[in-house]
Write a protein that holds these residues in place. Structure first.
Motif, short mmCIF file in Angstrom:
data_model
loop_
_atom_site.label_atom_id
_atom_site.label_comp_id
_atom_site.label_asym_id
_atom_site.label_seq_id
_atom_site.Cartn_x
_atom_site.Cartn_y
_atom_site.Cartn_z
N PHE A 119 0.81 -1.22 -0.09
CA PHE A 119 0.36 -0.05 -0.02
C PHE A 119 0.77 1.24 -0.07
O PHE A 119 0.52 2.15 -0.67
CB PHE A 119 -0.82 0.02 1.15
N LYS A 120 1.84 1.09 0.80
CA LYS A 120 2.87 2.62 1.06
C LYS A 120 3.36 2.79 -0.40
O LYS A 120 3.61 3.90 -1.09
CB LYS A 120 3.99 2.19 2.08
N THR A 121 3.97 1.44 -1.08
CA THR A 121 4.44 1.63 -2.53
C THR A 121 3.51 2.35 -3.71
O THR A 121 3.83 2.83 -4.33
CB THR A 121 4.93 0.38 -3.19
N CYS A 122 2.30 1.67 -3.62
CA CYS A 122 1.10 2.20 -4.43
C CYS A 122 1.04 3.67 -4.28
O CYS A 122 0.93 4.63 -5.12
CB CYS A 122 -0.11 1.47 -4.17
N ARG A 123 0.95 4.16 -3.02
CA ARG A 123 0.60 5.47 -2.61
C ARG A 123 2.02 6.40 -3.03
O ARG A 123 1.74 7.53 -3.67
CB ARG A 123 0.39 5.90 -1.08
N LEU A 124 3.01 5.59 -2.82
CA LEU A 124 4.57 6.56 -3.37
C LEU A 124 4.41 6.65 -4.65
O LEU A 124 4.68 7.69 -5.21
CB LEU A 124 5.40 5.97 -2.67
N THR A 125 3.91 5.68 -5.52
CA THR A 125 3.89 5.84 -7.11
C THR A 125 3.39 6.81 -7.43
O THR A 125 3.42 7.63 -8.29
CB THR A 125 3.67 4.53 -7.46
N TYR A 126 1.89 6.91 -6.91
CA TYR A 126 1.04 7.85 -7.26
C TYR A 126 1.48 9.25 -6.86
O TYR A 126 1.31 10.25 -7.86
CB TYR A 126 -0.31 7.80 -6.48
N THR A 127 2.27 9.35 -5.73
CA THR A 127 2.50 10.87 -5.38
C THR A 127 3.59 11.26 -6.20
O THR A 127 3.86 12.21 -6.66
CB THR A 127 3.00 10.65 -3.84
N ILE A 128 4.68 10.29 -6.48
CA ILE A 128 5.66 10.49 -7.42
C ILE A 128 5.02 11.16 -9.01
O ILE A 128 5.66 12.03 -9.51
CB ILE A 128 6.84 9.46 -7.48
N CYS A 129 4.31 10.11 -9.33
CA CYS A 129 3.92 10.59 -10.77
C CYS A 129 3.03 11.78 -10.91
O CYS A 129 3.04 12.66 -11.72
CB CYS A 129 2.80 9.48 -11.19
#
Length: 192
Positions: free
Chosen positions: A87-97
């Protein structure tokens, strides 16, 4: 200037401009001006602005994933650990994009689907490699296959949000749904 210093200046200038204006509104000329180099010099290090963005995103993701894996690791509750980390990785990916690219580019550009596919595939490889290097699952082939399944499925779901969410409220709703309704079942399937 030294080769490493020139590359570092290009990356720093690009990061700042992509964050401030988004990928689509940042030109190579602006990056060169900010880095205090000739435009042609950028192409000695990166084939295109898209390759430069990809490099920056992967560096950000790798550093963040490494930090998360190191700080979150718990052998005692593998299910909770994997849920939290995915979940943290998914949120991180969204935030970075969102931070570097901008969702207007992602939703409107003909090139964005190919770019996101490459980013998605490289993120998947990064996660699988990171998990295999740090977790005890590498000794258990069925768990390793389950982890690969979990990463692939989660990645596919989350990257689809980029094309189906119209607003930030939609994204939040999708992430809550993913976290509560989908991720627990993916994790259970992965570690059984």
């Amino acid at each position: 200037m030294e080769v490493d210093k020139v590359k570092e200046n290009i990356i720093e200038a690009s990061q700042e401009l992509f964050r401030r204006y988004g990928y689509h509104k940042t030109s190579v000329n602006e990056i060169a001006k900010k880095a205090k180099i000739a435009k042609a010099t950028i192409y000695k290090y990166f084939d295109s602005k898209e390759v430069l963005l990809h490099y920056i995103l992967m560096q950000e993701l790798k550093q963040s994933v490494d930090e998360m894996i190191d700080s979150e690791y718990s052998v005692n509750d593998l299910e909770a650990y994997l849920s939290k980390l995915i979940f943290k990785t998914c949120r991180l990916t969204y935030t970075i994009c969102n931070e570097f690219i901008g969702w207007d580019f992602i939703r409107e550009s003909a090139n964005s689907q190919g770019f996101l596919k490459l980013l998605s595939d490289d993120l998947e490889k990064l996660l699988i490699r990171s998990f295999q290097e740090t977790m005890p699952v590498k000794k258990n082939e069925s768990h390793a296959a389950g982890i690969r399944f979990l990463i692939k499925a989660s990645k596919s779901i989350v990257f689809s949000y980029a094309f189906t969410s119209v607003s930030d409220a939609d994204v939040r709703k999708n992430f809550v749904n993913f976290q509560k309704e989908i991720l627990p079942y993916l994790v259970k399937a992965a570690i059984r």
